[in-house]
Scaffold this motif. Structure first.
Motif, mmCIF file in Angstrom:
data_model
loop_
_atom_site.group_PDB
_atom_site.id
_atom_site.type_symbol
_atom_site.label_atom_id
_atom_site.label_comp_id
_atom_site.label_asym_id
_atom_site.label_seq_id
_atom_site.Cartn_x
_atom_site.Cartn_y
_atom_site.Cartn_z
ATOM 1 N N ASN A 182 -6.426 -13.112 11.977
ATOM 2 C CA ASN A 182 -5.868 -14.284 11.094
ATOM 3 C C ASN A 182 -5.178 -15.242 11.885
ATOM 4 N N GLN A 183 -5.143 -16.365 11.450
ATOM 5 C CA GLN A 183 -4.514 -17.756 12.061
ATOM 6 C C GLN A 183 -3.253 -17.501 12.489
ATOM 7 N N ASP A 184 -2.489 -16.918 11.780
ATOM 8 C CA ASP A 184 -1.056 -17.005 12.092
ATOM 9 C C ASP A 184 -0.601 -15.502 12.328
ATOM 10 N N GLN A 194 0.336 -19.328 19.040
ATOM 11 C CA GLN A 194 -1.064 -19.200 19.437
ATOM 12 C C GLN A 194 -1.387 -18.324 20.661
ATOM 13 N N PHE A 214 -12.522 -14.697 10.902
ATOM 14 C CA PHE A 214 -11.128 -15.379 11.175
ATOM 15 C C PHE A 214 -10.927 -15.882 9.847
ATOM 16 N N ARG A 216 -8.421 -18.331 7.659
ATOM 17 C CA ARG A 216 -7.605 -19.455 7.563
ATOM 18 C C ARG A 216 -7.017 -19.850 6.164
ATOM 19 N N ASP A 227 -11.476 -19.731 4.555
ATOM 20 C CA ASP A 227 -10.676 -20.772 4.138
ATOM 21 C C ASP A 227 -10.898 -21.340 2.814
#
Length: 218
Positions: A17-19, A75, A104, A106, A185
């Motif tokens: 995941n992005q974060d 990151q 992935f 977002r 996303d």
């Protein structure tokens, strides 16, 4: 070990995941403590690198020149603890002939400070509106019906057939050459090599310093 002939027979779906690392904001006492911990981790890690790796670390940070200090540190911790290991595993599995699918996420959640933290995809996958770890409510909207349906259909297809593609979305296999990744996303679709050079820079030390190498928060 992933990449050997025996494990190549196992179909693999893997991603991040992005974060991811923002999952630990509550355990670090909030944003200030979280930022201090990330600074400590990055400083500690760089001190453990050899000269060549230090140059690669600096190049890694330079790829995010337009970002704030905290975003760069987030990151870094996302990559070293989640993405680098996942990508390395996927590359080796695909090279051995295994069916390999990378994702992935977002997709934003409804609680802004969380971002797309570790496990933020699970409420969509299991139709369970997971709670904000800081106790301020649910983190996903009950209105995301189509998104939930797509995610569930893909994972169900993978469990049933070894291929997560649907009639609407073709999920292409991952390889080390083009690194095809299904990006979730507000829109959903395949992208190639989404992190480019950045993803390769820390490969030489991610196994040594990444998740599991110590009792630190990440």
């Amino acid at each position: 070990m992933w990449g050997d002939e025996k494990r190549a027979k196992i179909d693999l779906i893997i991603g991040s995941n992005q974060d991811e690392i923002r999952y630990f904001v509550p355990s670090e006492g909030g944003e200030e403590g979280f930022a201090d911990t990330l600074r400590w981790i990055a400083k500690r890690d760089r001190a453990l690198l050899n000269d060549q790796e230090k140059a690669m670390y600096d190049e890694f940070m330079a790829t995010m020149a337009g970002e704030s200090e905290l975003k760069k540190l987030e990151q870094y911790c996302n990559d070293i603890n989640f993405r680098a290991g996942n990508t390395d595993m996927a590359i080796r599995h695909a090279a051995a002939g295994g069916n390999t699918y990378m994702y992935f996420v977002r997709k934003p959640v409804t609680t802004p400070y969380i971002g797309v933290m570790h496990a933020a995809e699970l409420p969509y996958l299991f139709d369970n509106p997971s709670a904000d770890p800081m106790g301020s409510g649910e983190i996903v909207s009950t209105e995301d019906c189509e998104f939930r349906h797509v995610v569930k259909e893909m994972w169900t297809n993978f469990a049933r057939t070894g291929n997560p593609s649907t009639d609407k979305y073709e999920w292409k296999k991952f390889s080390g050459e083009d690194r095809q990744t299904m990006v979730f996303d507000d829109t959903i679709g395949m992208q190639k090599d989404i992190f480019g050079r950045r993803e390769d820079l820390m490969m030489s030390w991610a196994k040594r310093l990444g998740n599991g190498s110590s009792k630190r928060v990440c």
